[in-house]
Design an enzyme around this catalytic site. Structure first.
Site, PDB file in Angstrom:
ATOM      1  N   GLU A 164      37.477  46.122  45.857  1.00 28.39           N
ATOM      2  CA  GLU A 164      36.753  47.166  45.104  1.00 28.39           C
ATOM      3  C   GLU A 164      36.143  48.197  46.049  1.00 28.39           C
ATOM      4  O   GLU A 164      34.936  48.485  46.006  1.00 28.39           O
ATOM      5  CB  GLU A 164      35.689  46.529  44.209  1.00 28.39           C
ATOM      6  CG  GLU A 164      36.310  45.580  43.204  1.00 28.39           C
ATOM      7  CD  GLU A 164      35.351  45.070  42.144  1.00 28.39           C
ATOM      8  OE1 GLU A 164      34.139  45.290  42.254  1.00 28.39           O
ATOM      9  OE2 GLU A 164      35.832  44.445  41.177  1.00 28.39           O
ATOM     10  N   GLU A 177      41.549  39.875  40.633  1.00 26.55           N
ATOM     11  CA  GLU A 177      40.291  39.222  40.256  1.00 26.55           C
ATOM     12  C   GLU A 177      40.235  39.225  38.741  1.00 26.55           C
ATOM     13  O   GLU A 177      40.409  40.280  38.126  1.00 26.55           O
ATOM     14  CB  GLU A 177      39.126  39.988  40.873  1.00 26.55           C
ATOM     15  CG  GLU A 177      37.856  39.180  40.949  1.00 26.55           C
ATOM     16  CD  GLU A 177      36.778  39.909  41.758  1.00 26.55           C
ATOM     17  OE1 GLU A 177      37.036  40.306  42.901  1.00 26.55           O
ATOM     18  OE2 GLU A 177      35.687  40.078  41.212  1.00 26.55           O
TER      19      GLU A 177
END
Ligand code: GAL
Length: 773
Positions: A388, A464
């Site tokens: 991220e 994820e």
């Protein structure tokens, strides 16, 4: 170099410790240690608020110093000091001189120690510094991974130059590329290297021999007939033996465990191991080992991996940093694929003092050490260059991605590279997603179908997934699907219907994987609870560890474990019922019952009375992978489920009962015996039960522990994210009837006995013994 270190927080008072060591894990827990007033941008927050427990509420911030001495008979001609990780910003002094330093606490690094060492006694000192707001979770503090000193003559094989990879497997033949090099200038004699491959029985299956090139390197190709291929199901390991000769005399020798296997990713076959397509059934794990903290321990890692494998899991993502070497060795030998990650941020900081301080200067060196240290592990199937990363939207971000990915390829052309992206639209617009070998998306499964249209790769990975939250043994009524549920007790419901605003339920991920071949698998957030990040209770005190785990912080399975098992474990049936069936306050009240099973259908009975037969329903969000009886009225007694296969044949059943009075402790050891090495561990699950062995599901008795004989008490953990009892004191409350005691083997052989007693009720006690040999 594990024994005999001195440790200090202030360089005035010193205590003797054993490395690996985590200085913060004994606590005490206190919100003052890591209180922050911040907005967590990744969670969509705009306003700053006070966050407690975000990094575990343990005293990891500050300085730490380690010291030891090494006696040498003579000054070594070559010497490498290897740290598998040191938290953090280590500076290493040898005999008072700065011998080297590193910044990132998670990476392995090596120091050329030869210029600093002398004959006789040598002092080695390490100073460490952890600053506030440098982590989004509990990083631990100290020499939390092994340290070793490798001594040699004027010529020595360089461990990190050894590289073994499978080029291709065709028919019954494997082509393997091998290389190795040396450290130090070899000035005299004719130098040559011998590299051979031995199978598990020790027989040599291939060997090459040649003089070194001008750079002191040896590169060659080997062929092996009928290779035994490595996979999670068949973790076959060979031993690569490298020998260095001068004038025909052996001067150094190293051996490395390796595996023969190929990894490919493409549009046609998705992710394939040894040419066989498989969907990755992975979990993300942070590095801490719950009550043991960050201090790495082989027995604890083995327990973690075995438990995940039994669930049907075949891969781990080392979120969001470099793994320990020990963990990779365990994954190699037990059969667990790995996505080895590196960074949680690049230039733009996700927390004020995070790795962004170092990225520009250190990123390339960090990637280099990650890959060189770990590239021989067959378990590692891909590298990850980030999680991220805020720069997803920019061209600069895209170019950094390209650069880091190229660097991985240069050092290791055998593996694809990925990263986890959370801003799909932006990453696709900037080209950030398109440059990756494996585009990984975190959550937001509803965007997958749009993402895939823009991806030339033709596939994507759920890097994820889920972030479903629950507390072991806690059930909230009425049962509701919610992405923002919080309760006054700081717990989450184990009906597995609660998640975060950015995330989803396991069922949502599976729908995508089952309906679309281009989804190559997933890494669930997370396999185990971890210290820090107590979402959805970031602002609630006391709460200091996560709720995301499939297993709790003690490693005990939550109900969700069986949900994943029912989908992932293809060998055995799963029949799991929830909730427990002891609800004195709920007589006659609606108490939904869920069954997690691989079977398509089941019938439920309450005290013999049928509640109906249910079938899984592909068209429904929650009934596709679970069987739910939503209107059951609670009556004490017995809950029984019978499961049916596709042919309608009853293939199993499960009964759970209402608990009677607390009568005894059940102690379950996960090991039959321990090694007398001073580090081996046994995790003992303690459950309070009635006389028939049924768990007392609300019990919170205060227990005391004592260990006698060939071992010692190491830690206890009950999996309650709101508990402030220190892990390393020999007393703890049960959480919903259970906790785990960790005992450690001595260095002497014998028998270790663990005694458990209730602090108040003298009639409640039990003991168990384990052989230490
Ligand atoms: C993700 C992040 C993880 C963790 C998780 C919690 O966005 O990558 O590190 O914070 O959210 O849901």
């Amino acid at each position: 170099m594990s024994d005999g270190w001195l440790f200090s927080r202030d360089s005035v008072e010193w205590t003797t410790v054993t490395v690996p060591h985590d200085w913060a894990i004994s606590g005490p827990f206190d919100k003052k240690w890591d209180l922050q007033t911040v907005a967590i941008e990744q969670n969509g927050e705009k306003e700053k608020t006070e966050k407690s427990g975000r990094s575990g509420a343990l005293p990891w911030i500050g300085k730490g110093y380690y010291r030891t001495t090494v006696d040498l008979k003579e000054k070594p001609q070559s010497a490498i000091l290897v740290f598998d990780g040191a938290m953090s910003e280590p500076t290493v002094y040898i005999n008072g001189q700065v011998a080297g330093y590193w910044k990132y606490g998670y990476n392995a690094f090596r120091i050329d120690a030869a210029p600093f060492l002398k004959e006789g006694s040598n002092s080695i000192e390490v100073s460490l510094s952890n600053i506030e707001e440098s982590s989004r979770w509990y990083p631990g503090g100290g020499l939390y991974r092994p340290v070793k000193l490798i001594l040699g003559g004027d010529a020595m094989i360089d461990d990190w130059s050894i590289y073994f990879r499978t080029v291709k497997i065709e028919g019954k033949k494997a082509e393997l590329a091998v290389e190795a090099g040396t450290i130090g200038d070899i000035v005299t004699g004719t130098v040559a290297m011998d590299i051979s491959l031995r199978d598990a029985k020790g027989a040599t299956v291939a060997s090459v021999h040649s003089p070194l090139d001008a750079k002191g390197c040896h590169k060659d190709v080997m062929h092996v007939n009928n290779p035994q291929l490595w996979s999670p199901e068949t973790p076959y390991l060979y031993t690569l033996e490298v020998k260095l000769f001068r004038d025909l005399r052996l001067v150094d020798q190293k051996s490395v465990k390796v595996g023969i296997r190929t990894v490919t990713v493409d549009k046609e076959k998705g992710f394939a191991l040894n040419g066989v397509t498989r969907k990755i059934k992975g979990v993300c794990l942070h590095h801490d080992l719950g009550p043991l903290g960050a201090a790495v321990n082989k027995a604890a890692l083995i327990r973690q991996v075995k438990m995940m494998k039994e669930m049907g899991c075949d891969a781990i993502r080392t979120a969001h940093n470099m793994p320990s070497t020990l963990q990779m060795e365990v994954c190699d030998s037990l059969g667990m694929m790995v996505m080895a990650e590196s960074f949680d941020m690049w230039i733009y900081p996700k927390c004020k003092n995070g790795y962004a301080r170092f990225f520009k200067e250190w990123a390339d060196r960090d990637i280099e050490n990650l890959v060189l240290n770990h590239r021989n592990h067959p378990s590692i199937i891909m590298w990850s260059i980030g999680n991220e990363i805020p720069e997803q939207w920019s061209e600069e971000g895209r170019e950094i991605s390209r650069h880091l990915q190229d660097l991985c390829h240069q050092l290791d052309p055998s593996r694809p590279v990925t990263q986890g992206m959370d801003r799909a639209e932006q990453a696709l617009k900037s080209g950030f997603a398109q440059v990756m070998d494996v585009p990984g998306f975190n959550y937001r499964v509803h965007k997958y179908e749009n993402n895939i249209k823009q991806l030339p790769q033709g596939f994507l990975l759920g890097s994820e997934t889920a972030s479903t939250v629950s507390s072991r043994g806690v059930y909230k009524f009425p049962v509701e699907v919610s992405n923002h549920a919080v309760y006054p007790d700081g717990q989450c419901s184990s009906y597995d219907t609660e998640y975060c605003s950015w995330s989803n339920l396991p069922d949502d991920d599976w729908r995508m994987q089952d309906d679309f071949p281009w989804v190559i698998g997933e890494f669930v957030w997370t396999g185990y609870d971890y210290l820090g990040e107590p979402t959805p209770y970031d602002e609630y005190w006391p709460s200091r560890s996560s709720y995301f785990g499939i297993c709790d912080l003690a490693g005990l399975p939550k109900d969700r474990y069986y949900l994943y098992r029912s989908k992932w474990n293809k060998k055995d049936h799963t029949i799991h019922l929830l909730p427990h069936w002891t609800w004195p306050e709920r007589k006659g009240k609606t108490t939904p019952v869920y069954c997690y099973t691989d079977c398509p259908s089941a019938e439920l009975f309450v005290n013999g009375q049928s509640q109906g037969r249910l079938f899984k329903d592909v068209s429904s969000r929650l009934d596709r992978y679970r069987l739910r009886w939503n209107d059951v009225k609670y009556q004490p007694g017995e809950l029984r489920v019978v499961v049916y296969d596709n042919q309608g044949k009853a293939v199993g059943e499960k009964t759970i009962k209402t608990a009677g009075k607390a009568a005894t402790f059940k102690l379950e050891c996960e090991r039959e015996s321990l090694s007398a090495d001073g580090t081996d561990l046994c995790f003992v699950t303690v459950s309070l039960t009635d006389k028939d062995g049924t768990l007392i599901p609300f019990a919170d008795n205060q227990l005391e522990f004592e260990v006698e004989g060939a071992g010692s008490f190491k830690a206890a953990c009950n999996g309650d994210a709101t508990s402030l009892e220190p892990f390393t004191s020999p007393t703890m409350r049960l959480f919903n009837g259970q906790l785990v005691v960790v005992v450690q083997a001595a260095k002497e052989k014998g028998t270790l006995t663990l005694k458990v007693r209730d602090k108040k009720d003298a009639t409640l006690s039990a003991q168990t013994s384990i052989v230490v040999k």
